[in-house]
Design a protein around this motif. Structure first.
Motif, PDB file in Angstrom:
ATOM      1  N   ALA A  99      38.283 -30.373  67.500  1.00  0.00           N
ATOM      2  CA  ALA A  99      38.144 -29.469  67.898  1.00  0.00           C
ATOM      3  C   ALA A  99      38.078 -28.653  66.910  1.00  0.00           C
ATOM      4  N   ALA A 100      39.790 -28.341  65.760  1.00  0.00           N
ATOM      5  CA  ALA A 100      39.329 -28.324  64.553  1.00  0.00           C
ATOM      6  C   ALA A 100      38.103 -27.909  63.966  1.00  0.00           C
ATOM      7  N   LEU A 101      37.884 -28.985  63.458  1.00  0.00           N
ATOM      8  CA  LEU A 101      35.866 -28.527  63.115  1.00  0.00           C
ATOM      9  C   LEU A 101      35.504 -27.542  63.953  1.00  0.00           C
ATOM     10  N   ALA A 102      35.276 -27.559  65.246  1.00  0.00           N
ATOM     11  CA  ALA A 102      34.485 -27.061  65.134  1.00  0.00           C
ATOM     12  C   ALA A 102      34.760 -24.996  65.741  1.00  0.00           C
ATOM     13  N   VAL A 103      35.770 -25.723  65.670  1.00  0.00           N
ATOM     14  CA  VAL A 103      36.478 -23.954  65.158  1.00  0.00           C
ATOM     15  C   VAL A 103      36.071 -23.047  63.782  1.00  0.00           C
ATOM     16  N   LEU A 104      36.641 -24.203  63.267  1.00  0.00           N
ATOM     17  CA  LEU A 104      36.118 -24.166  61.775  1.00  0.00           C
ATOM     18  C   LEU A 104      34.068 -23.684  61.392  1.00  0.00           C
ATOM     19  N   ALA A 148      30.937 -19.527  59.695  1.00  0.00           N
ATOM     20  CA  ALA A 148      29.142 -18.939  61.098  1.00  0.00           C
ATOM     21  C   ALA A 148      29.585 -17.423  61.332  1.00  0.00           C
ATOM     22  N   ALA A 149      30.912 -16.955  61.461  1.00  0.00           N
ATOM     23  CA  ALA A 149      30.933 -15.087  63.369  1.00  0.00           C
ATOM     24  C   ALA A 149      31.485 -14.800  61.373  1.00  0.00           C
ATOM     25  N   LEU A 150      32.884 -15.256  61.165  1.00  0.00           N
ATOM     26  CA  LEU A 150      33.497 -14.794  60.358  1.00  0.00           C
ATOM     27  C   LEU A 150      33.960 -14.737  58.896  1.00  0.00           C
ATOM     28  N   LEU A 171      31.194 -21.252  53.504  1.00  0.00           N
ATOM     29  CA  LEU A 171      31.672 -22.935  53.606  1.00  0.00           C
ATOM     30  C   LEU A 171      30.003 -23.774  53.714  1.00  0.00           C
ATOM     31  N   GLY A 172      29.170 -22.924  53.049  1.00  0.00           N
ATOM     32  CA  GLY A 172      27.965 -23.641  53.707  1.00  0.00           C
ATOM     33  C   GLY A 172      27.876 -24.416  54.582  1.00  0.00           C
ATOM     34  N   LEU A 173      26.895 -25.299  54.905  1.00  0.00           N
ATOM     35  CA  LEU A 173      27.131 -26.873  55.990  1.00  0.00           C
ATOM     36  C   LEU A 173      28.478 -27.827  55.901  1.00  0.00           C
ATOM     37  N   ILE A 174      29.197 -27.892  54.916  1.00  0.00           N
ATOM     38  CA  ILE A 174      30.466 -28.589  55.079  1.00  0.00           C
ATOM     39  C   ILE A 174      30.976 -28.660  56.636  1.00  0.00           C
ATOM     40  N   PRO A 175      31.308 -27.699  56.705  1.00  0.00           N
ATOM     41  CA  PRO A 175      32.488 -27.725  58.335  1.00  0.00           C
ATOM     42  C   PRO A 175      31.495 -28.629  59.463  1.00  0.00           C
ATOM     43  N   LEU A 176      30.157 -28.126  59.324  1.00  0.00           N
ATOM     44  CA  LEU A 176      29.377 -28.931  60.316  1.00  0.00           C
ATOM     45  C   LEU A 176      28.830 -29.735  60.416  1.00  0.00           C
ATOM     46  N   ILE A 177      28.687 -30.310  59.008  1.00  0.00           N
ATOM     47  CA  ILE A 177      28.582 -31.791  58.493  1.00  0.00           C
ATOM     48  C   ILE A 177      29.895 -33.234  59.219  1.00  0.00           C
ATOM     49  N   LEU A 178      30.745 -32.162  58.268  1.00  0.00           N
ATOM     50  CA  LEU A 178      31.702 -32.742  58.743  1.00  0.00           C
ATOM     51  C   LEU A 178      32.246 -33.060  60.468  1.00  0.00           C
ATOM     52  N   LEU A 179      31.889 -32.137  61.428  1.00  0.00           N
ATOM     53  CA  LEU A 179      32.001 -31.821  62.412  1.00  0.00           C
ATOM     54  C   LEU A 179      31.118 -33.115  63.052  1.00  0.00           C
ATOM     55  N   ILE A 180      30.128 -33.161  62.838  1.00  0.00           N
ATOM     56  CA  ILE A 180      29.076 -34.267  62.956  1.00  0.00           C
ATOM     57  C   ILE A 180      29.608 -35.372  62.779  1.00  0.00           C
TER      58      ILE A 180
END
Length: 191
Positions: free
Chosen positions: A48-53, A58-60, A65-74
């Motif tokens: 959930a925290a990674l989804a918010v990140l 992306a929005a704000l 941070l590039g793709l790092i949060p998305l890679i961590l979320l996956i």
């Protein structure tokens, strides 16, 4: 005086029900959740925290941070799914194979006013075993939709499938166990 007498054999369906109960519903001696539930809760909070990140990135932050949060979320999401599938699908099958011979042999139960007696034939030794448990020594009892579980330790239980009680109505055994276990008997919320 015998109050209840019947013979049972546990099959995979009952064992899996027991497995799922111990993972998700059974409480520890101090009332705490199982380690698996705690682990899954931590993973869900991280996802959930990674989804918010990811949304904030992306929005704000204009993808600062590039793709790092998305890679961590996956990655963490995959760990969550993997743990859930392993614990609920493959692990019960593995554990059942380890105990299959023991749980599938017939167990003869006799419930008296003072204790539970369990007799089992041991073919390797060509003898019958007898285990007696005064109700004070049974640490907890539970009823699910498919069975009764009587715990003699935090990790050891007798599995009594409801469909093998013979002429005994499950409600009669439930009432008897609730009385004899004196506050240490619970009915599953999913029953």
């Amino acid at each position: 005086m015998e109050k209840f007498k019947f013979t049972t054999k546990t099959n995979y369906e009952v064992f899996r029900d027991y497995w799922m109960f111990t993972l998700f519903e059974k409480r520890g001696a101090n009332g705490s959740r199982s380690g698996f539930v705690k682990y899954m809760t931590v993973l869900i909070v991280i996802v959930a925290a990674l989804a918010v990140l990811c949304v904030c990135n992306a929005a704000l932050m204009g993808n600062a941070l590039g793709l790092i949060p998305l890679i961590l979320l996956i990655g963490i999401g995959a760990a969550l799914v993997s743990a859930l599938v392993t614990a609920t699908k493959s692990q019960p099958k593995r554990q059942y194979k380890l105990v299959q011979e023991a749980v599938e042999s017939p167990q003869n139960y006799i419930f008296t006013e003072e204790r539970m007696e369990v007799r089992e034939y041991i073919p390797e030794e060509d003898r019958e075993s007898l285990a007696e448990f005064p109700y004070e020594k049974i640490i907890s009892g539970y009823e699910t939709q498919k069975a009764f579980y009587l715990f003699i330790s935090e990790t050891e239980a007798f599995l009594i499938p409801k469909d093998q009680l013979g002429e005994i109505h499950p409600k009669a055994l439930e009432a008897f166990l609730a009385e004899k276990l004196n506050g240490r008997f619970s009915v599953s919320k999913k029953s």
